[in-house]
Design an enzyme around this catalytic site. Structure first.
Site: not given
Ligand code: NAD
Ligand code: AHE
Ligand code: ZN
Length: 369
Positions: A110, A169, A98, A106, A364, A62-63, A95, A40-42, A92
């Site tokens: 954490r 994920c 939850c 949860c 992916r 994480h996936e 908590c 994942c991008h994360t 859990c």
């Molecule tokens: P990815 O690299 O597969 O996709 C990102 C996309 O964004 C690409 O297609 C890229 O071309 C596009 N992009 C980049 N800059 C841009 C811009 N300025 N304008 C428009 N498009 C733009 O990444 P991903 O795996 O899809 O992850 C995307 C984001 O989500 C990351 O920041 C990742 O960390 C986050 N994420 C968050 C959670 C969550 O639970 N909140 C879960 C998973 C991933």
């Molecule tokens: N550790 C980072 C934050 C990262 C983050 O926000 N992670 C998401 C999942 S990304 C999955 O690809 C998330 O679940 N956040 C809630 C949590 O409890 O972490 C930071 O900024 O410190």
């Molecule tokens: Zn992820």
């Protein structure tokens, strides 16, 4: 025991495949043989040193999906042989969070999870006698890993590991952002920023719930074809827009979108996403994870006039309850996963997965063991 793992010894350096030592599960923990893991991008963001919680040396990932091979004392919810998905958002069921019924976040483990440790404050991984840290409580870039039982979701046995892992994920996050967090209603107009591994799942979630306009925004022109495969109705490449992007999107959606989603992690894009919402009611959901130190901003007037900013982690999904249901949706043909897995690599080639992602060539990559 020994296990093969891709270790992140330092930020900004390629992962190294080595044999690490892994201690067996303690009370309330399980050992899982990881069969497949998405990248994942994360993971890339943490490896690149952008994560405030990033710790090295660690085993990222994480996936994943795999099989329970050993259970520690007191484990009751899973057994040896069960197919599971590791959860970075555990559940859990005891908590305050939850029990609130208001969040999937949860809080049981954490604090230690964020420090790269198991709930007892120690690591199960080591290399040459030195501890290696866990990552997001999962560390799926290891053939074997140890997790608390509250951090595994039991899934059906007929789901292939290679595709089911994505529910750990990307799929759950994207689809869940639509169904759990935004609760998008049929006929709504939506804009999705970033059509990668997460954004395309937002698009298929929007299609699933019967959204009307599904506008995709990406700076990579190749992503237009990808978005259309999953239900996108309009594509906007910001590089091709003359003038202001917000005004362009507001005009396209007849006054602004009912819902917008950021799946880029870029704070400038997050602002655009909020401001492209409809006056009075539009909601913008932040999914993207921004680099350490970055902040979002907008004129407060945007909120005064009814736009709403929200965030979502793991698509608002309750780990053990909802993840198996997402796998069922996939197995029942309600959502697609296979076409999004553009590359499958052995663990030895895991660094290629990061290169492909940075080059915009993969949606992916899944690594198999
Ligand atoms: P990815 O690299 O597969 O996709 C990102 C996309 O964004 C690409 O297609 C890229 O071309 C596009 N992009 C980049 N800059 C841009 C811009 N300025 N304008 C428009 N498009 C733009 O990444 P991903 O795996 O899809 O992850 C995307 C984001 O989500 C990351 O920041 C990742 O960390 C986050 N994420 C968050 C959670 C969550 O639970 N909140 C879960 C998973 C991933
Ligand atoms: N550790 C980072 C934050 C990262 C983050 O926000 N992670 C998401 C999942 S990304 C999955 O690809 C998330 O679940 N956040 C809630 C949590 O409890 O972490 C930071 O900024 O410190
Ligand atoms: Zn992820």
């Amino acid at each position: 025991m020994k296990t093969r793992a891709a270790v992140a010894f330092e930020a900004k350096k390629p992962l190294e495949i080595v044999e690490v030592d892994l201690e067996g599960p303690k009370a309330g923990e399980v050992m899982v043989e990881i069969k497949a893991t998405g990248v994942c991008h994360t993971d890339a963001y943490t490896l690149d040193g952008f994560d405030s919680e990033g710790i090295f040396p660690s085993i990222l990932g994480h996936e994943g999906a795999g099989v329970v091979v050993e259970v520690g004392p007191g484990v009751t919810s899973v057994a040896v042989g069960d197919h599971v998905i590791p959860l970075y958002t555990p559940e859990c069921r005891q908590c305050k969070s939850c029990l609130s019924g208001k969040t999937n976040l949860c809080t049981a483990i954490r604090a230690t999870q964020g420090k790269g440790l198991m709930p007892d404050g120690t690591s199960r991984f080591s290399y040459k006698g030195q501890p290696i840290y866990h990552y997001m409580g999962c560390s799926t870039f290891s053939n074997y890993t140890v997790l608390p039982e509250i951090a595994v979701a039991k899934i059906r046995r007929d789901a292939p590991f290679k595709t089911a892992c994505y529910c750990g994920c990307g799929v759950t996050t994207g689809v869940g952002a639509v169904t759990n967090t935004a609760k998008v209603e049929p006929g709504a107009n939506a804009i999705v920023f970033g059509l990668g591994g997460i954004g395309l799942n937002v698009i298929q979630g929007l299609k699933l719930v019967g959204a009307n306009m599904i506008v995709g925004v990406d700076i990579n022109p190749d992503r237009e074809e990808w978005g259309r495969k999953f239900g996108m109705t309009h594509f906007v490449n910001p590089k091709d827009v003359q003038g202001d992007l917000v005004q362009h999107l507001v005009a396209l959606t007849d006054g602004g979108a009912d819902y917008t989603f950021d799946a880029t992690g870029n704070t400038g894009v997050m602002r655009t996403a909020l401001e492209a919402c409809h006056r009075g009611w539009g909601e913008s959901i932040i999914i993207g994870v921004a680099e350490a130190g970055k902040e979002i901003s907008t004129r407060p007037f945007q909120l005064v006039t009814g736009r709403v900013w929200r965030g979502t982690a793991f698509g608002g999904a309750r780990g053990r309850t909802d993840t198996p249901k997402i796998v069922d949706w996939y197995m029942d043909g309600k959502i697609q996963i296979d076409p999004m897995i553009t590359h499958v690599l052995p663990l030895e080639e895991i660094n290629k997965a990061f290169d492909l992602m940075h080059a915009g060539e993969s949606i992916r990559t899944v690594v198999t063991f």
